[in-house]
Scaffold this motif. Structure first.
Motif, PDB file in Angstrom:
ATOM      1  N   MET A 170       0.879  -1.233   0.079  1.00 25.05           N
ATOM      2  CA  MET A 170       0.128  -0.104   0.094  1.00 25.05           C
ATOM      3  C   MET A 170       0.971   1.165   0.155  1.00 25.05           C
ATOM      4  SD  MET A 170      -3.058   1.195  -0.078  1.00 25.05           S
ATOM      5  CE  MET A 170      -4.313   0.014   0.746  1.00 25.05           C
ATOM      6  N   LYS A 171       1.861   1.271   0.898  1.00 22.04           N
ATOM      7  CA  LYS A 171       2.625   2.389   0.938  1.00 22.04           C
ATOM      8  C   LYS A 171       3.294   2.783  -0.472  1.00 22.04           C
ATOM      9  CE  LYS A 171       3.767   2.348   5.902  1.00 22.04           C
ATOM     10  NZ  LYS A 171       4.821   1.844   6.844  1.00 22.04           N
ATOM     11  N   ALA A 198     -12.836   5.044  -3.802  1.00 25.64           N
ATOM     12  CA  ALA A 198     -12.648   6.324  -3.334  1.00 25.64           C
ATOM     13  C   ALA A 198     -13.341   7.426  -3.911  1.00 25.64           C
ATOM     14  CB  ALA A 198     -11.305   6.854  -3.562  1.00 25.64           C
ATOM     15  N   GLY A 199     -14.032   7.212  -5.082  1.00 22.85           N
ATOM     16  CA  GLY A 199     -14.990   8.338  -5.639  1.00 22.85           C
ATOM     17  C   GLY A 199     -14.083   9.592  -6.029  1.00 22.85           C
ATOM     18  N   GLY A 200     -14.427  10.672  -5.557  1.00 25.50           N
ATOM     19  CA  GLY A 200     -13.672  12.020  -5.844  1.00 25.50           C
ATOM     20  C   GLY A 200     -12.765  12.448  -4.855  1.00 25.50           C
ATOM     21  N   LYS A 201     -12.579  11.460  -3.760  1.00 25.20           N
ATOM     22  CA  LYS A 201     -11.800  11.938  -2.628  1.00 25.20           C
ATOM     23  C   LYS A 201     -10.342  11.726  -2.971  1.00 25.20           C
ATOM     24  CE  LYS A 201     -14.842  11.047   1.301  1.00 25.20           C
ATOM     25  NZ  LYS A 201     -15.027  10.696   2.661  1.00 25.20           N
ATOM     26  N   PHE A 202      -9.278  12.393  -2.250  1.00 26.67           N
ATOM     27  CA  PHE A 202      -7.976  12.133  -2.207  1.00 26.67           C
ATOM     28  C   PHE A 202      -7.429  11.126  -1.332  1.00 26.67           C
ATOM     29  CE2 PHE A 202      -8.836  16.752  -3.754  1.00 26.67           C
ATOM     30  CZ  PHE A 202      -7.682  16.843  -4.904  1.00 26.67           C
ATOM     31  N   THR A 227      -3.442  25.067  -2.011  1.00 21.28           N
ATOM     32  CA  THR A 227      -3.680  24.576  -0.841  1.00 21.28           C
ATOM     33  C   THR A 227      -4.077  23.194  -0.655  1.00 21.28           C
ATOM     34  OG1 THR A 227      -6.210  25.360  -1.250  1.00 21.28           O
ATOM     35  CG2 THR A 227      -4.514  26.691  -0.181  1.00 21.28           C
ATOM     36  N   ALA A 228      -4.025  22.548   0.362  1.00 21.71           N
ATOM     37  CA  ALA A 228      -4.550  21.183   0.621  1.00 21.71           C
ATOM     38  C   ALA A 228      -5.801  20.839   0.632  1.00 21.71           C
ATOM     39  CB  ALA A 228      -3.933  20.692   1.991  1.00 21.71           C
ATOM     40  N   PRO A 229      -6.244  19.715   0.079  1.00 20.96           N
ATOM     41  CA  PRO A 229      -7.870  19.715  -0.052  1.00 20.96           C
ATOM     42  C   PRO A 229      -8.571  19.632   1.377  1.00 20.96           C
ATOM     43  CG  PRO A 229      -6.677  17.810  -0.998  1.00 20.96           C
ATOM     44  CD  PRO A 229      -5.464  18.627  -0.359  1.00 20.96           C
ATOM     45  N   ALA A 230      -9.530  19.947   1.438  1.00 16.27           N
ATOM     46  CA  ALA A 230     -10.487  20.080   2.885  1.00 16.27           C
ATOM     47  C   ALA A 230     -10.419  18.457   3.294  1.00 16.27           C
ATOM     48  CB  ALA A 230     -11.721  20.340   2.685  1.00 16.27           C
ATOM     49  N   LYS A 231     -10.241  18.442   4.828  1.00 16.43           N
ATOM     50  CA  LYS A 231     -10.283  17.081   5.534  1.00 16.43           C
ATOM     51  C   LYS A 231     -11.175  16.235   5.110  1.00 16.43           C
ATOM     52  CE  LYS A 231      -7.854  18.589   9.561  1.00 16.43           C
ATOM     53  NZ  LYS A 231      -7.864  18.995  11.267  1.00 16.43           N
ATOM     54  N   SER A 291      -8.478   8.005   4.346  1.00 13.61           N
ATOM     55  CA  SER A 291      -7.555   7.438   4.784  1.00 13.61           C
ATOM     56  C   SER A 291      -7.402   6.106   4.209  1.00 13.61           C
ATOM     57  CB  SER A 291      -7.696   7.102   6.356  1.00 13.61           C
ATOM     58  OG  SER A 291      -6.633   6.357   7.080  1.00 13.61           O
ATOM     59  N   VAL A 292      -6.055   5.734   4.091  1.00  9.32           N
ATOM     60  CA  VAL A 292      -5.854   4.208   3.333  1.00  9.32           C
ATOM     61  C   VAL A 292      -5.098   3.557   4.051  1.00  9.32           C
ATOM     62  CG1 VAL A 292      -6.065   5.100   1.067  1.00  9.32           C
ATOM     63  CG2 VAL A 292      -3.954   5.085   2.058  1.00  9.32           C
TER      64      VAL A 292
END
Length: 255
Positions: free
Chosen positions: A1-2, A146-150, A244-248, A253-254
């Motif tokens: 995974m890493k 994950a859909g649209g998530k980072f 900027t970073a994506p919103a939380k 989390s993977v």
């Protein structure tokens, strides 16, 4: 995974750099929700009007190239958007980032291989992809859903930020352009409202062109050949890109 996210970061950086070589080569042929750096990576729609003859007041082509290269490589930040054909497929890219690669926001749309977005910041690297992209990359099942998530890449991915740097891209791009390839005839053209000098291949504009602003000697556009078309439009030289970073809530989390 890493190792998986780290590999994706490297892939995206390599694609960004190879796009430069493809669109900038002159005497050789250039070789879920949609992720995006602004909205989506798209073909630039800027207009340009060309003179029908070489500009009589133009500097030497080699001098224009030298100044444009120096300014580009000295820039602290910049952005470009466009597309090129690679292996018969169209790749669209929307890139903005710093020279050192520590801060970047890159969206890539690869025909048949999906869409991806990478946001690189000093505190971490975040990767977003559509279902096709994750499947092509052999992502774990959880990531493919994950859909649209980072997903946030591990700390080890920070060593890959050099592959996302504006300077690495530009070094690769300008490495494909030499003064001996340039026609001595320099044209004048307006691109998106910017007056530019136009440098072309000795075989003609159909084999590639470099557009450089007259006032600041900044790169405005690169184009490829008719056989391997491509166009990248540049802007935001030395500007604060506001990355900027994506919103939380947009980060998955993977483990």
């Amino acid at each position: 995974m890493k190792t998986f996210p780290t590999r994706v970061v490297a892939l995206t950086g390599a694609l960004a750099i190879s796009l430069g070589a493809a669109a900038c080569s002159k005497s050789e042929t250039p070789a879920a929700s949609a992720p995006s750096a602004s909205s989506t990576a798209s073909t630039p729609a800027g207009s340009s009007s060309s003179t029908s003859a070489p500009a009589s007041d133009a500097p030497e082509a080699a001098d224009i190239l030298s100044k444009a290269k120096a300014n580009a490589l000295d820039a602290t930040s910049g952005a470009f958007v466009g597309q090129v054909d690679q292996g018969g497929k169209t790749i669209k890219i929307d890139f903005k980032g710093t020279s050192d690669g520590k801060t970047a926001d890159i969206a890539i749309d690869m025909e048949g291989d999906g869409k991806a977005r990478v946001i690189s910041l000093p505190e971490g690297v975040y990767i977003q992809g559509d279902a096709t992209f994750w499947k092509k990359q052999g992502a774990p099942a959880a990531v493919q859903k994950a859909g649209g998530k980072f997903i946030k890449a591990p700390v080890s991915a920070s060593s890959m930020t050099q592959s996302l740097s504006l300077k690495s891209f530009l070094e690769k791009a300008f490495g494909a352009v030499t003064p001996s390839q340039l026609s001595t005839d320099v044209a004048s053209e307006s691109v998106n409202g910017v007056d530019c000098w136009v440098l072309t291949d000795t075989k003609g504009k159909e084999e590639g062109a470099l557009y450089v602003s007259k006032d600041a000697s900044q790169v405005v556009r690169f184009t490829g050949s008719t056989k391997s078309p491509g166009q990248l439009d540049f802007s935001k030289w030395n500007e604060d890109l506001g990355i900027t970073a994506p919103a939380k809530g947009e980060i998955m989390s993977v483990g």
